[in-house]
Design a protein around this motif. Structure first.
Motif, mmCIF file in Angstrom:
data_model
loop_
_atom_site.group_PDB
_atom_site.id
_atom_site.type_symbol
_atom_site.label_atom_id
_atom_site.label_comp_id
_atom_site.label_asym_id
_atom_site.label_seq_id
_atom_site.Cartn_x
_atom_site.Cartn_y
_atom_site.Cartn_z
ATOM 1 N N ALA A 1 49.386 15.805 -113.305
ATOM 2 C CA ALA A 1 49.193 17.248 -113.272
ATOM 3 C C ALA A 1 49.678 17.788 -111.933
ATOM 4 O O ALA A 1 49.762 17.057 -110.949
ATOM 5 N N ILE A 2 49.995 19.073 -111.893
ATOM 6 C CA ILE A 2 50.525 19.670 -110.673
ATOM 7 C C ILE A 2 49.432 20.322 -109.829
ATOM 8 O O ILE A 2 49.731 20.901 -108.783
ATOM 9 N N GLN A 3 48.181 20.252 -110.264
ATOM 10 C CA GLN A 3 47.105 20.843 -109.483
ATOM 11 C C GLN A 3 46.969 20.138 -108.137
ATOM 12 O O GLN A 3 47.191 18.929 -108.018
ATOM 13 N N GLU A 4 46.611 20.903 -107.116
ATOM 14 C CA GLU A 4 46.452 20.328 -105.793
ATOM 15 C C GLU A 4 45.218 19.437 -105.736
ATOM 16 O O GLU A 4 44.204 19.704 -106.383
ATOM 17 N N VAL A 5 45.318 18.377 -104.965
ATOM 18 C CA VAL A 5 44.218 17.446 -104.747
ATOM 19 C C VAL A 5 43.982 17.337 -103.247
ATOM 20 O O VAL A 5 44.921 17.107 -102.483
ATOM 21 N N GLU A 6 42.755 17.534 -102.834
ATOM 22 C CA GLU A 6 42.394 17.418 -101.421
ATOM 23 C C GLU A 6 41.557 16.156 -101.220
ATOM 24 O O GLU A 6 40.540 15.958 -101.887
ATOM 25 N N VAL A 7 42.010 15.295 -100.348
ATOM 26 C CA VAL A 7 41.309 14.049 -100.041
ATOM 27 C C VAL A 7 40.777 14.138 -98.622
ATOM 28 O O VAL A 7 41.537 14.339 -97.665
ATOM 29 N N VAL A 8 39.458 14.030 -98.484
ATOM 30 C CA VAL A 8 38.798 14.092 -97.183
ATOM 31 C C VAL A 8 38.262 12.717 -96.848
ATOM 32 O O VAL A 8 37.507 12.127 -97.630
ATOM 33 N N ILE A 9 38.643 12.175 -95.724
ATOM 34 C CA ILE A 9 38.236 10.842 -95.304
ATOM 35 C C ILE A 9 37.426 10.953 -94.016
ATOM 36 O O ILE A 9 37.839 11.624 -93.065
ATOM 37 N N ALA A 10 36.266 10.314 -93.993
ATOM 38 C CA ALA A 10 35.410 10.279 -92.804
ATOM 39 C C ALA A 10 35.205 8.831 -92.385
ATOM 40 O O ALA A 10 34.860 7.978 -93.201
ATOM 41 N N ASN A 11 35.416 8.558 -91.127
ATOM 42 C CA ASN A 11 35.223 7.225 -90.570
ATOM 43 C C ASN A 11 34.076 7.298 -89.568
ATOM 44 O O ASN A 11 34.219 7.872 -88.485
ATOM 45 N N VAL A 12 32.943 6.732 -89.922
ATOM 46 C CA VAL A 12 31.737 6.787 -89.094
ATOM 47 C C VAL A 12 31.534 5.430 -88.429
ATOM 48 O O VAL A 12 31.379 4.408 -89.106
ATOM 49 N N ASP A 13 31.544 5.426 -87.123
ATOM 50 C CA ASP A 13 31.308 4.210 -86.348
ATOM 51 C C ASP A 13 29.853 4.233 -85.885
ATOM 52 O O ASP A 13 29.489 4.949 -84.949
ATOM 53 N N LEU A 14 28.979 3.452 -86.541
ATOM 54 C CA LEU A 14 27.548 3.470 -86.215
ATOM 55 C C LEU A 14 27.282 2.962 -84.812
ATOM 56 O O LEU A 14 26.363 3.440 -84.136
ATOM 57 N N ASP A 15 28.060 1.985 -84.368
ATOM 58 C CA ASP A 15 27.874 1.495 -83.000
ATOM 59 C C ASP A 15 28.147 2.587 -81.979
ATOM 60 O O ASP A 15 27.443 2.708 -80.962
ATOM 61 N N ALA A 16 29.170 3.404 -82.240
ATOM 62 C CA ALA A 16 29.473 4.497 -81.320
ATOM 63 C C ALA A 16 28.362 5.540 -81.325
ATOM 64 O O ALA A 16 28.025 6.113 -80.288
ATOM 65 N N VAL A 17 27.753 5.785 -82.497
ATOM 66 C CA VAL A 17 26.660 6.751 -82.579
ATOM 67 C C VAL A 17 25.442 6.264 -81.788
ATOM 68 O O VAL A 17 24.822 7.014 -81.020
ATOM 69 N N VAL A 18 25.092 4.990 -81.951
ATOM 70 C CA VAL A 18 23.952 4.429 -81.207
ATOM 71 C C VAL A 18 24.217 4.466 -79.717
ATOM 72 O O VAL A 18 23.347 4.825 -78.907
ATOM 73 N N GLY A 19 25.435 4.118 -79.333
ATOM 74 C CA GLY A 19 25.757 4.140 -77.917
ATOM 75 C C GLY A 19 25.721 5.542 -77.346
ATOM 76 O O GLY A 19 25.294 5.744 -76.202
ATOM 77 N N PHE A 20 26.164 6.534 -78.138
ATOM 78 C CA PHE A 20 26.145 7.912 -77.662
ATOM 79 C C PHE A 20 24.717 8.410 -77.463
ATOM 80 O O PHE A 20 24.403 9.069 -76.477
ATOM 81 N N ARG A 21 23.847 8.079 -78.404
ATOM 82 C CA ARG A 21 22.454 8.511 -78.286
ATOM 83 C C ARG A 21 21.755 7.828 -77.118
ATOM 84 O O ARG A 21 20.935 8.425 -76.420
ATOM 85 N N GLY A 22 22.076 6.543 -76.932
ATOM 86 C CA GLY A 22 21.423 5.815 -75.846
ATOM 87 C C GLY A 22 21.830 6.282 -74.473
ATOM 88 O O GLY A 22 21.152 5.976 -73.473
ATOM 89 N N ALA A 23 22.958 7.020 -74.384
ATOM 90 C CA ALA A 23 23.425 7.487 -73.083
ATOM 91 C C ALA A 23 22.624 8.665 -72.566
ATOM 92 O O ALA A 23 22.766 9.055 -71.404
ATOM 93 N N PHE A 24 21.780 9.263 -73.404
ATOM 94 C CA PHE A 24 20.980 10.426 -73.006
ATOM 95 C C PHE A 24 19.503 10.066 -73.106
ATOM 96 O O PHE A 24 18.824 10.429 -74.068
ATOM 97 N N GLN A 25 19.026 9.313 -72.137
ATOM 98 C CA GLN A 25 17.621 8.898 -72.150
ATOM 99 C C GLN A 25 16.674 10.069 -71.951
ATOM 100 O O GLN A 25 15.543 10.055 -72.432
ATOM 101 N N SER A 26 17.124 11.119 -71.257
ATOM 102 C CA SER A 26 16.244 12.257 -71.007
ATOM 103 C C SER A 26 15.826 12.931 -72.299
ATOM 104 O O SER A 26 14.687 13.402 -72.440
#
Length: 263
Positions: A1-26
């Motif tokens: 079909a000629i209808q447009e298709v939108e593909v959204v890709i998310a790459n979540v790095d859990l280690d980076a999230v934990v490290g980011f949160r741990g950097a703000f102890q206050s």
């Protein structure tokens, strides 16, 4: 079909999230000192107990296209998407009646069928694209596939004295089947003009091998015809919309011998 298709890709790095949160102890200290939110129990659940085995939708049968359908539909969708984004008003194809250019013409015909089917089904984007590219007024009815092909697909048979009646007939018949606007052109006068120019410069006249010429002469004359066909194709692509009282320009389609592998 000629209808447009939108593909959204998310790459979540859990280690980076934990490290980011741990950097703000206050922030963690402030949160521990604040009031806790109360927990309220309700007599129902938003999710079933067995979350893992629950299937949100019943399985559906997967339909795989045949190789012939993929050849007809895939490139046709791409051609339509490229056309509507390019700002051009259609395509021009030098249609020799051989397997290569005929396959390309058939794919453009499939493109017109897909575009009109989407527009008739109510796809607003397809309707707007068809009207804009084909230059159709809002009050005029939507065209069928052949009518759309006639508006935006120009084919031309660039024959010479060496061309056969069979290829000329196949070219015309295929263009009529698709609905394309078709021209039957003889390039002999242009070839003769190039040969005459060469003769005026060198005082020599190249000949085909069948007329007693050498391999070098034969190859040169064949290249002259091929290059003239290319130049004439781009001239017609630029001017045919103007000849037909339309605006814009046409994109030139080509085909290679590798297409013969599809047979």
């Amino acid at each position: 079909a000629i209808q447009e298709v939108e593909v959204v890709i998310a790459n979540v790095d859990l280690d980076a999230v934990v490290g980011f949160r741990g950097a703000f102890q206050s922030m963690a200290v402030q949160a521990s000192a604040g009031d806790k939110y109360p927990m309220i129990h309700v007599p129902f659940r938003l999710c079933p107990n067995d979350d893992v085995s629950r299937i949100p939708y019943s399985p559906c049968d997967i339909r795989y296209h045949s190789p012939q359908e993929e050849i007809a539909l895939g490139p046709a969708c791409w051609l339509w998407d490229y056309l509507r984004r390019s700002g051009a008003s259609g395509y021009l194809l030098p249609l020799s009646g051989g397997a290569d250019s005929s396959s390309t013409a058939a794919i453009v015909g499939s493109m017109c069928q897909l575009a009109t089917a989407a527009a008739v089904s109510g796809d607003e984007v397809a309707v707007a694209d068809v009207r804009r590219i084909a230059q159709i007024d809002e009050n005029d009815p939507l065209p069928c596939a052949k009518e759309l092909a006639h508006l935006l697909f120009q084919t031309v048979y660039l024959g010479s004295e060496n061309s056969s009646a069979a290829t000329r007939s196949r070219s015309s018949a295929l263009a009529a089947e698709i609905g394309a606007s078709h021209l039957d052109v003889r390039i002999d006068t242009v070839v003769a003009a190039v040969v005459a120019f060469f003769r005026s410069v060198t005082q020599k006249t190249p000949k085909f091998r069948v007329d007693g010429g050498s391999n070098v002469e034969n190859l040169a004359l064949q290249n002259i015809q091929a290059r003239i066909r290319m130049v004439l194709s781009f001239v017609l692509a630029q001017l045919m919309p103007w000849v037909r009282g339309r605006s814009g320009f046409l994109l030139v389609l080509g085909s290679a011998n590798v297409d013969e592998g599809l047979r």
